[in-house]
Design an enzyme around this catalytic site. Sequence first.
Site, PDB file in Angstrom:
ATOM      1  N   ASP A  20       4.962   1.887  -2.858  1.00  0.00           N
ATOM      2  CA  ASP A  20       4.415   2.629  -4.664  1.00  0.00           C
ATOM      3  C   ASP A  20       4.574   1.494  -5.109  1.00  0.00           C
ATOM      4  O   ASP A  20       5.704   1.109  -5.356  1.00  0.00           O
ATOM      5  CB  ASP A  20       4.719   3.519  -4.636  1.00  0.00           C
ATOM      6  CG  ASP A  20       3.950   4.227  -6.460  1.00  0.00           C
ATOM      7  OD1 ASP A  20       3.524   3.838  -6.938  1.00  0.00           O
ATOM      8  OD2 ASP A  20       3.830   5.752  -6.670  1.00  0.00           O
ATOM      9  N   THR A  75     -12.932  -7.270   0.541  1.00  0.00           N
ATOM     10  CA  THR A  75     -12.255  -6.084   1.447  1.00  0.00           C
ATOM     11  C   THR A  75     -12.896  -5.309   2.232  1.00  0.00           C
ATOM     12  O   THR A  75     -14.752  -5.206   1.383  1.00  0.00           O
ATOM     13  CB  THR A  75     -11.528  -5.436  -0.193  1.00  0.00           C
ATOM     14  OG1 THR A  75     -12.683  -4.773  -1.221  1.00  0.00           O
ATOM     15  CG2 THR A  75     -10.733  -6.447  -1.234  1.00  0.00           C
ATOM     16  N   GLU A  76     -12.835  -4.343   2.558  1.00  0.00           N
ATOM     17  CA  GLU A  76     -13.767  -3.526   2.871  1.00  0.00           C
ATOM     18  C   GLU A  76     -14.447  -2.664   1.555  1.00  0.00           C
ATOM     19  O   GLU A  76     -15.587  -2.192   1.764  1.00  0.00           O
ATOM     20  CB  GLU A  76     -12.379  -2.220   3.697  1.00  0.00           C
ATOM     21  CG  GLU A  76     -12.141  -2.991   4.850  1.00  0.00           C
ATOM     22  CD  GLU A  76     -10.888  -3.309   4.761  1.00  0.00           C
ATOM     23  OE1 GLU A  76      -9.876  -3.974   5.527  1.00  0.00           O
ATOM     24  OE2 GLU A  76     -10.790  -3.689   3.504  1.00  0.00           O
ATOM     25  N   TYR A  77     -13.692  -2.138   0.342  1.00  0.00           N
ATOM     26  CA  TYR A  77     -14.908  -1.776  -0.945  1.00  0.00           C
ATOM     27  C   TYR A  77     -15.709  -2.334  -0.887  1.00  0.00           C
ATOM     28  O   TYR A  77     -17.123  -2.527  -1.488  1.00  0.00           O
ATOM     29  CB  TYR A  77     -13.420  -1.820  -1.485  1.00  0.00           C
ATOM     30  CG  TYR A  77     -12.968  -0.068  -0.984  1.00  0.00           C
ATOM     31  CD1 TYR A  77     -13.429   1.123  -1.459  1.00  0.00           C
ATOM     32  CD2 TYR A  77     -12.020  -0.312  -1.588  1.00  0.00           C
ATOM     33  CE1 TYR A  77     -12.850   2.367  -0.547  1.00  0.00           C
ATOM     34  CE2 TYR A  77     -10.559   1.209  -0.810  1.00  0.00           C
ATOM     35  CZ  TYR A  77     -11.332   1.864  -0.449  1.00  0.00           C
ATOM     36  OH  TYR A  77     -10.621   3.637  -0.482  1.00  0.00           O
ATOM     37  N   GLU A  78     -15.753  -3.767  -1.328  1.00  0.00           N
ATOM     38  CA  GLU A  78     -16.552  -5.140  -1.456  1.00  0.00           C
ATOM     39  C   GLU A  78     -17.513  -5.133  -0.532  1.00  0.00           C
ATOM     40  O   GLU A  78     -18.716  -5.544  -1.223  1.00  0.00           O
ATOM     41  CB  GLU A  78     -15.439  -6.351  -1.676  1.00  0.00           C
ATOM     42  CG  GLU A  78     -16.203  -7.585  -2.265  1.00  0.00           C
ATOM     43  CD  GLU A  78     -15.772  -8.629  -2.744  1.00  0.00           C
ATOM     44  OE1 GLU A  78     -16.193  -9.416  -3.429  1.00  0.00           O
ATOM     45  OE2 GLU A  78     -14.225  -8.930  -2.410  1.00  0.00           O
ATOM     46  N   ASP A  84      -7.639   2.025  -8.441  1.00  0.00           N
ATOM     47  CA  ASP A  84      -8.536   3.625  -9.158  1.00  0.00           C
ATOM     48  C   ASP A  84      -8.602   3.208  -9.818  1.00  0.00           C
ATOM     49  O   ASP A  84      -7.820   3.092 -11.320  1.00  0.00           O
ATOM     50  CB  ASP A  84      -7.352   4.668  -8.150  1.00  0.00           C
ATOM     51  CG  ASP A  84      -8.385   5.963  -9.201  1.00  0.00           C
ATOM     52  OD1 ASP A  84      -8.911   5.945 -10.198  1.00  0.00           O
ATOM     53  OD2 ASP A  84      -7.776   7.098  -8.128  1.00  0.00           O
ATOM     54  N   ASP A 128     -15.958  -3.166  -8.557  1.00  0.00           N
ATOM     55  CA  ASP A 128     -17.031  -2.897  -9.047  1.00  0.00           C
ATOM     56  C   ASP A 128     -17.645  -2.262  -9.846  1.00  0.00           C
ATOM     57  O   ASP A 128     -18.841  -1.900 -10.759  1.00  0.00           O
ATOM     58  CB  ASP A 128     -17.461  -2.095  -7.656  1.00  0.00           C
ATOM     59  CG  ASP A 128     -17.266  -0.616  -7.592  1.00  0.00           C
ATOM     60  OD1 ASP A 128     -15.843  -0.667  -7.643  1.00  0.00           O
ATOM     61  OD2 ASP A 128     -17.853   0.541  -7.029  1.00  0.00           O
ATOM     62  N   GLU A 161       1.102  -1.530   0.195  1.00  0.00           N
ATOM     63  CA  GLU A 161       0.241  -0.268  -0.152  1.00  0.00           C
ATOM     64  C   GLU A 161       0.802   1.649   0.177  1.00  0.00           C
ATOM     65  O   GLU A 161       2.112   1.774   0.825  1.00  0.00           O
ATOM     66  CB  GLU A 161      -0.590  -0.152   1.322  1.00  0.00           C
ATOM     67  CG  GLU A 161      -1.217   1.636   1.433  1.00  0.00           C
ATOM     68  CD  GLU A 161      -3.042   1.694  -0.041  1.00  0.00           C
ATOM     69  OE1 GLU A 161      -2.658   2.522  -0.333  1.00  0.00           O
ATOM     70  OE2 GLU A 161      -3.063   0.253  -0.343  1.00  0.00           O
TER      71      GLU A 161
END
Length: 169
Positions: free
Chosen positions: A50, A145-148, A71, A107, A21
Site C-alpha cells: 500500500d 499505461t493501459e488506462y491511458e 483513483d 484522464d 501496487e
Amino acid sequence: KGQFIIGMALSNPNINYIGIEMYDSVILTAVNNLSERAEKIKNLMLIRMDATEIEKVFNKEIDRIYLNFSDPWPKTRHEKRRLTYASFLEIYEDILPEGGEIHFKTDNRGLFQYSLVSMSQYGMHLNYVNLHLHESDDAEGNIMTEYEEKFSGKGSRIYRVEAQFPTCS
C-alpha cells in the site's frame, strides 16, 4: 499492470525503477508481463504494498514519483484519499531528496485541477503542465499505461503535470 514501468525500464536502462501496487491481481499481471522480458530488464523491481506505507520503505533513495491514473475519489468527503492531497505530498517530500519530482497523469479533469491547486498550495513548482497530452508534440516518447491507451483511444484528454518540491537556497 506493468506496461508503463516496463516501458520506462526498457527505455532507460541506466535508471532503476520500482513499481508499487497494492492489489494482488494487478501486481501479478505486472510480474507476468515482466517475466516475459526478464532477461532484458535488470533495472526494475516490483513491490506489492500500500503506497500509504511508502515512507516506511524509502528515505531519500528515489528521485521521482510517477502517479498514473490514480483513483480520483470524486466525493469531497474522500478528498484525503487522493494521492495529491497535502498529507500525501508531505509523505512524498519526506522520502524524495531535495528538488524531487512528481509526474502525474490522469484522464480526470476534476482530479487534475484539484492536483494543480494542491501542489501549488503546497509550494511545489509546476515545471510542466499539459492539458491534452496526445494532441501535443510532447506525446513523442510518452510511455502509456493501459488506462491511458484505453481512455485516449476513446478520445479522452490526457492531462499531465511535472511538479517539483522546492529546493533550499
